[in-house]
Write a protein that holds these residues in place. Structure first.
Motif, PDB file in Angstrom:
ATOM      1  N   LEU A  71       0.838  -1.194   0.000  1.00  0.00           N
ATOM      2  CA  LEU A  71       0.000   0.000   0.000  1.00  0.00           C
ATOM      3  C   LEU A  71       0.874   1.246   0.000  1.00  0.00           C
ATOM      4  N   VAL A  78       1.517  -5.877   3.280  1.00  0.00           N
ATOM      5  CA  VAL A  78       0.558  -6.733   3.966  1.00  0.00           C
ATOM      6  C   VAL A  78       0.867  -8.162   3.528  1.00  0.00           C
ATOM      7  N   ARG A  85      -9.140  -9.589   5.332  1.00  0.00           N
ATOM      8  CA  ARG A  85      -8.187  -8.496   5.590  1.00  0.00           C
ATOM      9  C   ARG A  85      -8.234  -7.473   4.461  1.00  0.00           C
ATOM     10  N   GLU A  88     -11.179  -5.253   4.847  1.00  0.00           N
ATOM     11  CA  GLU A  88     -10.909  -4.252   5.889  1.00  0.00           C
ATOM     12  C   GLU A  88     -10.081  -3.097   5.328  1.00  0.00           C
ATOM     13  N   ILE A  89      -9.072  -3.426   4.543  1.00  0.00           N
ATOM     14  CA  ILE A  89      -8.209  -2.406   3.934  1.00  0.00           C
ATOM     15  C   ILE A  89      -9.021  -1.520   2.994  1.00  0.00           C
ATOM     16  N   GLN A  92     -11.201   0.755   4.996  1.00  0.00           N
ATOM     17  CA  GLN A  92     -10.391   1.802   5.624  1.00  0.00           C
ATOM     18  C   GLN A  92     -10.042   2.887   4.621  1.00  0.00           C
TER      19      GLN A  92
END
Length: 101
Positions: A71, A78, A85, A88-89, A92
């Motif tokens: 990222l 990651v 996951r 979630e990213i 966010q």
């Protein structure tokens, strides 16, 4: 170049590894699908029209820790990525973009 006083939203760049190890048995395909659904077609950052660009890498040279994603800004890696996951990213990033606008 943006500085601390620049009010423009920060651009995000996501690099998904789909190399031989990270995509063994097509395990990176669901990540591709999630990113495509969230941010559209992949492409190089210089061609991006929105605040988020994403692209596929043939290898991020972290094979033992995969599946992997990097990222930007910041170059945050990651490892052992899961669909949960990644979701979630994505959430966010979308929350940060909404906060910045």
């Amino acid at each position: 170049m943006a500085d601390d006083h620049d009010n423009r939203p920060r651009r995000r760049r996501i690099v998904l590894c789909m190399g031989a190890t990270c995509n063994m048995s097509d395990r990176a395909e669901p990540f591709y699908d999630c990113l495509h659904a969230a941010f559209g077609d992949p492409g190089p950052a210089f061609m991006a029209h929105g605040p988020v660009s994403w692209e596929v890498a043939n290898c991020l040279d972290m094979c033992d820790d995969g599946p992997n994603l990097t990222l930007y800004p910041g170059g945050h890696d990651v490892h052992a990525l899961t669909v949960e996951r990644l979701q979630e990213i994505i959430e966010q990033i979308k929350a940060e973009l909404a906060h910045e606008s």
